[in-house]
Design a protein around this motif. Structure first.
Motif, short mmCIF file in Angstrom:
data_model
loop_
_atom_site.label_atom_id
_atom_site.label_comp_id
_atom_site.label_asym_id
_atom_site.label_seq_id
_atom_site.Cartn_x
_atom_site.Cartn_y
_atom_site.Cartn_z
N TYR A 28 0.86 -1.20 0.00
CA TYR A 28 0.00 0.00 0.00
C TYR A 28 0.88 1.22 0.00
CZ TYR A 28 -3.08 3.63 1.73
OH TYR A 28 -3.76 4.80 1.89
N GLN A 29 0.73 2.07 -1.03
CA GLN A 29 1.48 3.31 -1.15
C GLN A 29 0.51 4.47 -1.05
OE1 GLN A 29 4.71 3.47 -1.20
NE2 GLN A 29 5.05 1.26 -1.34
N ARG A 30 0.86 5.45 -0.26
CA ARG A 30 0.02 6.63 -0.13
C ARG A 30 0.06 7.45 -1.42
NH1 ARG A 30 -2.17 9.80 3.77
NH2 ARG A 30 -1.46 8.35 5.36
N ARG A 31 -1.08 7.92 -1.82
CA ARG A 31 -1.16 8.75 -3.01
C ARG A 31 -0.59 10.12 -2.70
NH1 ARG A 31 -7.31 7.29 -4.81
NH2 ARG A 31 -6.88 5.30 -5.80
N THR A 32 0.37 10.53 -3.52
CA THR A 32 1.01 11.84 -3.33
C THR A 32 0.68 12.80 -4.45
OG1 THR A 32 3.01 11.07 -4.44
CG2 THR A 32 2.92 10.85 -2.04
N ASP A 33 -0.02 12.33 -5.47
CA ASP A 33 -0.37 13.23 -6.57
C ASP A 33 -1.44 14.22 -6.10
OD1 ASP A 33 -0.85 14.47 -8.87
OD2 ASP A 33 -1.40 12.69 -10.03
N PRO A 34 -1.22 15.53 -6.26
CA PRO A 34 -2.20 16.50 -5.75
C PRO A 34 -3.55 16.40 -6.42
CG PRO A 34 -0.57 17.58 -7.13
CD PRO A 34 -0.07 16.17 -6.87
N ILE A 35 -3.64 15.78 -7.58
CA ILE A 35 -4.92 15.69 -8.24
C ILE A 35 -5.87 14.77 -7.50
CG2 ILE A 35 -4.43 13.71 -9.72
CD1 ILE A 35 -6.23 16.96 -10.71
N PHE A 36 -5.35 13.88 -6.62
CA PHE A 36 -6.18 12.94 -5.88
C PHE A 36 -6.42 13.39 -4.45
CE2 PHE A 36 -4.33 10.31 -9.24
CZ PHE A 36 -5.48 9.80 -9.77
N GLU A 37 -6.08 14.63 -4.12
CA GLU A 37 -6.37 15.11 -2.78
C GLU A 37 -7.87 15.20 -2.59
OE1 GLU A 37 -4.42 18.73 -2.06
OE2 GLU A 37 -2.40 17.89 -2.12
N PRO A 38 -8.38 14.74 -1.44
CA PRO A 38 -9.84 14.82 -1.22
C PRO A 38 -10.28 16.26 -1.09
CG PRO A 38 -8.71 14.13 0.78
CD PRO A 38 -7.67 14.13 -0.30
N LEU A 39 -11.47 16.54 -1.61
CA LEU A 39 -12.01 17.89 -1.56
C LEU A 39 -12.85 18.08 -0.30
CD1 LEU A 39 -13.18 18.37 -5.24
CD2 LEU A 39 -11.10 19.20 -4.16
N PRO A 40 -12.87 19.26 0.26
CA PRO A 40 -13.71 19.51 1.45
C PRO A 40 -15.18 19.55 1.06
CG PRO A 40 -12.66 21.53 0.74
CD PRO A 40 -12.05 20.43 -0.08
N HIS A 41 -16.03 19.18 2.04
CA HIS A 41 -17.46 19.24 1.78
C HIS A 41 -17.94 20.67 1.67
CE1 HIS A 41 -18.23 14.92 2.25
NE2 HIS A 41 -17.31 14.94 3.20
N TYR A 42 -17.37 21.54 2.48
CA TYR A 42 -17.71 22.96 2.44
C TYR A 42 -16.45 23.75 2.12
CZ TYR A 42 -21.92 21.35 4.79
OH TYR A 42 -23.06 20.70 5.10
N SER A 43 -16.54 24.56 1.07
CA SER A 43 -15.36 25.32 0.66
C SER A 43 -15.04 26.39 1.69
CB SER A 43 -15.59 25.96 -0.71
OG SER A 43 -14.45 26.66 -1.12
N SER A 44 -13.74 26.65 1.87
CA SER A 44 -13.32 27.69 2.80
C SER A 44 -13.74 29.05 2.28
CB SER A 44 -11.79 27.66 2.96
OG SER A 44 -11.17 27.99 1.75
N ARG A 45 -13.89 29.97 3.23
CA ARG A 45 -14.31 31.33 2.86
C ARG A 45 -13.12 32.25 2.68
NH1 ARG A 45 -19.81 32.46 6.43
NH2 ARG A 45 -20.90 30.59 5.74
N THR A 46 -12.00 31.67 2.31
CA THR A 46 -10.81 32.48 2.07
C THR A 46 -11.02 33.35 0.84
OG1 THR A 46 -9.48 30.69 2.97
CG2 THR A 46 -8.32 32.41 1.74
N ARG A 47 -10.63 34.61 0.94
CA ARG A 47 -10.83 35.55 -0.17
C ARG A 47 -9.99 35.14 -1.37
NH1 ARG A 47 -12.88 40.66 -0.46
NH2 ARG A 47 -12.11 41.96 -2.19
N TRP A 48 -10.60 35.23 -2.57
CA TRP A 48 -9.90 34.89 -3.81
C TRP A 48 -8.92 36.01 -4.16
CZ3 TRP A 48 -10.65 30.72 -7.34
CH2 TRP A 48 -11.59 29.80 -6.91
N SER A 49 -7.68 35.64 -4.35
CA SER A 49 -6.70 36.60 -4.85
C SER A 49 -6.75 36.68 -6.37
CB SER A 49 -5.28 36.20 -4.40
OG SER A 49 -4.93 34.94 -4.95
N GLN A 50 -6.19 37.76 -6.90
CA GLN A 50 -6.20 37.91 -8.36
C GLN A 50 -5.37 36.82 -9.03
OE1 GLN A 50 -8.10 40.06 -9.90
NE2 GLN A 50 -7.48 39.27 -11.90
N THR A 51 -4.29 36.41 -8.38
CA THR A 51 -3.43 35.34 -8.94
C THR A 51 -4.20 34.03 -9.03
OG1 THR A 51 -1.53 36.44 -7.96
CG2 THR A 51 -1.23 34.17 -8.73
N GLU A 52 -4.95 33.71 -7.96
CA GLU A 52 -5.71 32.46 -7.96
C GLU A 52 -6.85 32.52 -8.99
OE1 GLU A 52 -7.97 29.51 -4.77
OE2 GLU A 52 -7.38 31.53 -4.19
N LEU A 53 -7.49 33.68 -9.12
CA LEU A 53 -8.55 33.82 -10.13
C LEU A 53 -7.99 33.67 -11.54
CD1 LEU A 53 -11.47 34.43 -10.81
CD2 LEU A 53 -10.94 36.86 -10.68
#
Length: 422
Positions: A353-378
């Motif tokens: 058993y190997q832990r998945r390290t690829d960021p594409i398989f990171e589990p998503l939160p049920h409720y998105s954080s309310r962190t403000r969107w930066s222009q770079t992220e947008l």
């Protein structure tokens, strides 16, 4: 052959300016020449020609005798090209052409005069504009000389104000980063609790299939200790009682032994304890099974959760393997140390058993954080959607989380994208 085009004047053999008396005289002369009664004994063809000429003579005479009809006919002759060059009707066309050329020349002359007047006015306007620009240039130079000193003073004041604003922005940016960091830590703790609850609670209320890796290791370690204790107790009872057997649950020897996997006690003298499907083929062979393992050697008691292994010294060493590894946990796992008793015992259990390290398989939160969107992220979100138009929103959210660590989910990413692209 095209029929001849003849004017009324040519038919009557009079000029274009003939008066009524001359027109009447011409009609009488031509009638004496072409009237059928004046041509007795003529052939049929000659008679048909005479009849046709008499018809033309009558039409010409009626038209030219009427002043209004004659004026209309003269206007019509201005646009007709008659067959014979010496036809008097051509005079009207030539007159019309001469008048048209005269009118065209007059228009050209007027056009040239208008162009000359426009050119003179344009030269005058250019001279006035040049004088105005020269005056404005002199005034501008004077204003620049007066404003130069004011700009220098304003520049010094602006630099001082910019320095103060820069210091204030840096202070506000540091304060904002600290607030965002605290908010992100709170969101991570909250999402961690939500993820742990969703991971450890199944659809049927069971929590066994949603353990983390550390919980699985602890569970198998405790299970291995219980199996070893069971084997030791079984060997001690066998040595004390010889061929007699003691049930696993401490009941009388005549009662059937319990089974946790569908096993049945076929002989009261054969000690059995099963958590799978095991049957004892030898009465002197104590067996313990947790997944369908059966002992083939009566002298080596074994306990296995799937597949047993034997060490070099002959002691029974259970190993644990499972076809479906536990689900991945996003919580950081503690590195094993030499003091941890579960490190050596479970190292071989999770070798596949190997832990998945690829960021594409990171589990998503049920409720998105309310962190403000930066222009770079947008900008990164818009670029990802352009580069991957068929990608799901969850995968795009995973890519953003791997880059910015803001805990977005697919629904929040979709709403933000639709808001900025509608």
């Amino acid at each position: 052959m095209d029929p001849e085009v003849l004017s009324h004047y040519y038919v009557l053999e009079v000029g274009h300016d003939a008066r009524d008396a001359l027109i009447k005289l011409g009609f009488r002369r031509q009638s004496l020449k072409w009237h059928p009664d004046k041509n007795p004994g003529a052939s049929v063809e000659r008679v048909s020609i005479c009849n046709a000429m008499m018809g033309k003579l009558n039409d010409a005479y009626k038209c030219l005798r009427d002043p209004d009809a004659r004026k209309l006919y003269e206007l019509k002759c201005a646009s007709i090209v008659f067959t014979h060059a010496d036809d008097p009707g051509n005079w009207f066309r030539e007159k019309f052409e001469a008048e048209r050329r005269a009118r065209e020349e007059e228009r050209q002359r007027q056009r040239r005069e208008e162009q000359e007047r426009n050119a003179a006015r344009q030269r005058e306007r250019e001279a006035q504009e040049r004088r105005r620009r020269e005056a404005e240039e002199r005034q501008r130079e004077q204003r620049e000389a007066e404003d130069r000193e004011r700009r220098e003073r304003a520049e010094r004041a602006r630099r001082a104000a910019e320095e103060r604003e820069r210091v204030e922005r840096e202070r506000q940016e540091q304060e904002r980063r600290r607030r965002e960091q605290r908010q992100q830590e709170q969101n991570q703790r909250w999402h961690g609790a939500q993820e742990h609850q969703s991971r450890t609670t199944g659809s049927n209320g069971s929590t066994f299939s949603h353990f983390t890796q550390q919980e699985w290791e602890t569970f198998f370690y405790i299970l291995r200790v219980l199996i070893i204790l069971q084997e030791v107790a079984s060997n001690n009872r066998q040595q004390d009682s010889g061929t007699s057997s003691t049930p696993f649950d401490g009941s009388a020897s005549g009662t059937p032994r319990p089974s946790f996997g569908g096993s049945t006690a076929s002989d009261s003298s054969a000690p059995r304890s099963s958590f799978g499907e095991s049957t004892a083929s030898d009465r002197s062979t104590p067996r313990s099974s947790f997944g369908g393992w059966t002992a083939s050697n009566s002298s080596t008691p074994r306990s296995s959760f799937g597949e047993s292994t034997t060490s070099n010294d002959g002691a029974s060493r259970p190993s644990f393997s499972f076809p479906n590894p536990p689900p991945e946990s996003s919580r950081p796992t503690q590195e094993p140390t030499n003091d941890d008793p579960t490190t050596e015992s479970t190292q071989s259990s999770y070798s596949s058993y190997q832990r998945r390290t690829d960021p594409i398989f990171e589990p998503l939160p049920h409720y998105s954080s309310r962190t403000r969107w930066s222009q770079t992220e947008l900008d990164a979100l818009l670029k990802l959607r352009r580069d991957h138009p068929r990608e799901t929103w969850d995968n795009i959210a995973r890519r953003l989380n791997s880059q910015f660590k803001n805990g977005r989910n697919g629904n929040a990413v979709r709403l933000k994208h639709s808001k900025h692209t509608r």
